[in-house]
Structures are given as C-alpha cells and as structure tokens.
Design a protein around this motif. Structure first.
Motif, mmCIF file in Angstrom:
data_model
loop_
_atom_site.group_PDB
_atom_site.id
_atom_site.type_symbol
_atom_site.label_atom_id
_atom_site.label_comp_id
_atom_site.label_asym_id
_atom_site.label_seq_id
_atom_site.Cartn_x
_atom_site.Cartn_y
_atom_site.Cartn_z
ATOM 1 N N GLU A 175 -8.775 6.956 0.259
ATOM 2 C CA GLU A 175 -9.753 5.881 0.162
ATOM 3 C C GLU A 175 -9.111 4.578 0.647
ATOM 4 O OE1 GLU A 175 -12.992 5.906 -0.670
ATOM 5 O OE2 GLU A 175 -12.785 8.104 -0.643
ATOM 6 N N PRO A 176 -9.910 3.683 1.221
ATOM 7 C CA PRO A 176 -9.340 2.412 1.714
ATOM 8 C C PRO A 176 -8.507 1.674 0.676
ATOM 9 C CG PRO A 176 -11.591 2.659 2.487
ATOM 10 C CD PRO A 176 -11.352 3.793 1.535
ATOM 11 N N SER A 177 -8.922 1.744 -0.574
ATOM 12 C CA SER A 177 -8.193 1.037 -1.636
ATOM 13 C C SER A 177 -6.816 1.631 -1.908
ATOM 14 C CB SER A 177 -9.016 1.043 -2.932
ATOM 15 O OG SER A 177 -9.254 2.384 -3.352
ATOM 16 N N SER A 178 -6.571 2.859 -1.420
ATOM 17 C CA SER A 178 -5.299 3.546 -1.672
ATOM 18 C C SER A 178 -4.335 3.479 -0.495
ATOM 19 C CB SER A 178 -5.560 5.016 -2.016
ATOM 20 O OG SER A 178 -6.361 5.146 -3.167
ATOM 21 N N ILE A 179 -4.781 2.950 0.636
ATOM 22 C CA ILE A 179 -3.953 2.946 1.847
ATOM 23 C C ILE A 179 -2.622 2.246 1.607
ATOM 24 C CG2 ILE A 179 -3.756 1.980 4.175
ATOM 25 C CD1 ILE A 179 -6.764 2.518 4.512
ATOM 26 N N SER A 180 -2.664 1.050 1.062
ATOM 27 C CA SER A 180 -1.432 0.282 0.868
ATOM 28 C C SER A 180 -0.448 1.001 -0.047
ATOM 29 C CB SER A 180 -1.761 -1.108 0.299
ATOM 30 O OG SER A 180 -2.480 -1.871 1.246
ATOM 31 N N GLY A 181 -0.956 1.696 -1.060
ATOM 32 C CA GLY A 181 -0.087 2.420 -1.985
ATOM 33 C C GLY A 181 0.662 3.546 -1.305
ATOM 34 N N TYR A 182 -0.016 4.313 -0.454
ATOM 35 C CA TYR A 182 0.653 5.409 0.254
ATOM 36 C C TYR A 182 1.685 4.879 1.255
ATOM 37 C CZ TYR A 182 -2.322 8.922 -1.845
ATOM 38 O OH TYR A 182 -2.936 9.755 -2.758
ATOM 39 N N LEU A 183 1.352 3.789 1.920
ATOM 40 C CA LEU A 183 2.308 3.209 2.859
ATOM 41 C C LEU A 183 3.511 2.623 2.124
ATOM 42 C CD1 LEU A 183 -0.063 1.495 5.455
ATOM 43 C CD2 LEU A 183 0.937 3.793 5.494
ATOM 44 N N ALA A 184 3.285 2.107 0.929
ATOM 45 C CA ALA A 184 4.404 1.595 0.117
ATOM 46 C C ALA A 184 5.339 2.733 -0.285
ATOM 47 C CB ALA A 184 3.873 0.876 -1.116
ATOM 48 N N GLN A 185 4.778 3.907 -0.577
ATOM 49 C CA GLN A 185 5.621 5.057 -0.915
ATOM 50 C C GLN A 185 6.453 5.499 0.291
ATOM 51 O OE1 GLN A 185 3.988 8.114 -3.716
ATOM 52 N NE2 GLN A 185 2.048 7.048 -3.372
ATOM 53 N N ALA A 186 5.833 5.474 1.473
ATOM 54 C CA ALA A 186 6.582 5.802 2.686
ATOM 55 C C ALA A 186 7.712 4.794 2.898
ATOM 56 C CB ALA A 186 5.644 5.809 3.890
ATOM 57 N N HIS A 187 7.412 3.519 2.698
ATOM 58 C CA HIS A 187 8.410 2.461 2.870
ATOM 59 C C HIS A 187 9.594 2.657 1.916
ATOM 60 C CE1 HIS A 187 9.991 -1.667 1.899
ATOM 61 N NE2 HIS A 187 10.097 -1.669 3.209
ATOM 62 N N ARG A 188 9.303 3.014 0.683
ATOM 63 C CA ARG A 188 10.381 3.233 -0.288
ATOM 64 C C ARG A 188 11.294 4.371 0.139
ATOM 65 N NH1 ARG A 188 6.444 1.600 -4.124
ATOM 66 N NH2 ARG A 188 5.644 3.722 -4.360
ATOM 67 N N ARG A 189 10.699 5.447 0.644
ATOM 68 C CA ARG A 189 11.525 6.576 1.076
ATOM 69 C C ARG A 189 12.380 6.175 2.282
ATOM 70 N NH1 ARG A 189 10.713 11.167 -1.807
ATOM 71 N NH2 ARG A 189 12.510 11.899 -0.605
ATOM 72 N N ILE A 190 11.797 5.458 3.213
ATOM 73 C CA ILE A 190 12.542 5.061 4.415
ATOM 74 C C ILE A 190 13.736 4.181 4.044
ATOM 75 C CG2 ILE A 190 12.437 3.746 6.572
ATOM 76 C CD1 ILE A 190 9.415 4.539 6.664
ATOM 77 N N THR A 191 13.505 3.227 3.173
ATOM 78 C CA THR A 191 14.540 2.230 2.885
ATOM 79 C C THR A 191 15.563 2.687 1.851
ATOM 80 O OG1 THR A 191 13.053 1.165 1.279
ATOM 81 C CG2 THR A 191 13.056 0.307 3.527
ATOM 82 N N THR A 192 15.371 3.851 1.248
ATOM 83 C CA THR A 192 16.349 4.353 0.267
ATOM 84 C C THR A 192 17.017 5.647 0.708
ATOM 85 O OG1 THR A 192 14.608 5.525 -0.969
ATOM 86 C CG2 THR A 192 15.133 3.266 -1.667
#
Length: 204
Positions: free
Chosen positions: A77-94
């Motif tokens: 859902e559009p409201s969840s897009i930022s949350g999924y991208l934040a999870q991807a960002h966390r994995r990339i940066t750690t």
C-alpha cells in the motif's frame, strides 16, 4: 494511459518514446555523467527515477499514491512504501559488503531487492530504477551485477517469476526472497580489482 510530457495517447508510441528517452539517461548514469548521491534510501531511488523519467513524466521521482497490482498479487500500500524502503536501507548500511563471498552477496541482494520490489514505489519504471539502484549497491562489494540476459542467462521471464515469488505470503507483511537468491548468484560477477569505488559509495 499515463499522462506524459509528449502528449502521447497511444500506449505503443509512448512505450517506444519512453524507452528511447530513458536509455539515454541510463547510459549517462552508468558512465558517471549524471551524479547520483549514494544514500541507499528513498531519496536515492527518487533521484534515479527522476533522472531516468524526468523527460517523460512530470511526476518522475514521486512515489505513487494509488494501489498497484500485477496479475494475481498486490504490491505494498502507498502508506507502507517508505517503511519497506527503510528496511532495505538498514540492511544496506549494516551489511559487511567488502567481506562477503558470492553466496552471501547474492543472499543479501535478494533480501534487499525483495523489499524494494514489494514497495514498488513508482507508477512506472520500477524495474529499470531498481536495477540501477542494486548495481550501485553492488559497488560496496567485490562483485557487480550483470543484467544482460545474453551473459547471465537470466531472462526477463526468470527475473519476473522470481520477483513475483518474493512478495509476502497471504497474511504476512514480510517479503520472501528465497527465489531471488539463485537469480542474484547468476547475476553476480567478480569486480575488476582495478575498478575504483565511485564517489559517495560508502553506506551512511
């Protein structure tokens, strides 16, 4: 038909014009003529999309505000897009990219791409945008991604099938990246040891 800057109303004509325009922009990004800040987050994806599609759509770089589906499955859902991208960002940066072997690299790429694919943040152009993004993520590692199907033997059909299988199961919010692991293993190629990291290619 998506509203476009060319005023085209024929889907075939729009697709042809769009691919011609974005191919030029993609070439500039890949050769470094267009600077994309490697922040590995939502802003990073927006920047890639805006550079690719800014000459085609006025809304380039903007996340969708409507639901999207493909075949029998829905994207986030559009409201969840930022949350999924934040999870991807966390994995990339750690993740310890420099120390990864090929299997570890493919597994981590699959996990990250599964989040981005399910987020599917744009009305159009998610595939092209996410592939450039993942290629830039690979700059952190000893590997690069070979998306040419003539080399990798990962056809669009294989790619699309694995992407479809990575969406969350019914009743779950967590993507299932397992089907993508062998795909990224096939795409992974050792990076030329003389190849230098691009400016800004350190996770923040």
């Amino acid at each position: 038909m998506l509203q476009n800057l060319f005023g085209l109303r024929d889907a075939h004509a729009l697709a042809k014009r769009e691919y011609a325009e974005t191919a030029i922009q993609q070439f500039d990004i890949e050769r470094g003529a267009t600077n994309i800040a490697r922040t590995y987050d939502a802003r990073h994806l927006r920047s890639i999309h805006e550079h690719l599609f800014g000459g085609v759509y006025a809304w380039a770089g903007q996340f969708r505000s409507v639901g999207m589906s493909k075949g029998s499955y829905d994207f986030a859902e559009p409201s969840s897009i930022s949350g999924y991208l934040a999870q991807a960002h966390r994995r990339i940066t750690t993740s310890p990219w420099a120390a990864m072997n090929k299997t570890e690299f493919a597994t981590e790429c699959a996990r990250i791409f599964a989040y981005i694919n399910y987020a599917h943040p744009f009305r159009e152009g998610n595939g092209r945008t996410s592939k450039i993004f993942m290629q830039q993520v690979s700059e952190l590692s000893r590997f690069r991604l070979e998306f040419d199907p003539k080399v990798s033997r990962i056809t669009p059909e294989i790619w699309n099938q694995a992407s479809r299988l990575s969406v969350p199961d019914i009743g779950s919010d967590e993507p299932e990246p397992q089907a993508l692991v062998p795909v990224f293993a096939r795409l992974a190629r050792p990076r030329n040891p003389l190849e230098t990291a691009r400016p800004g290619s350190s996770p923040a």
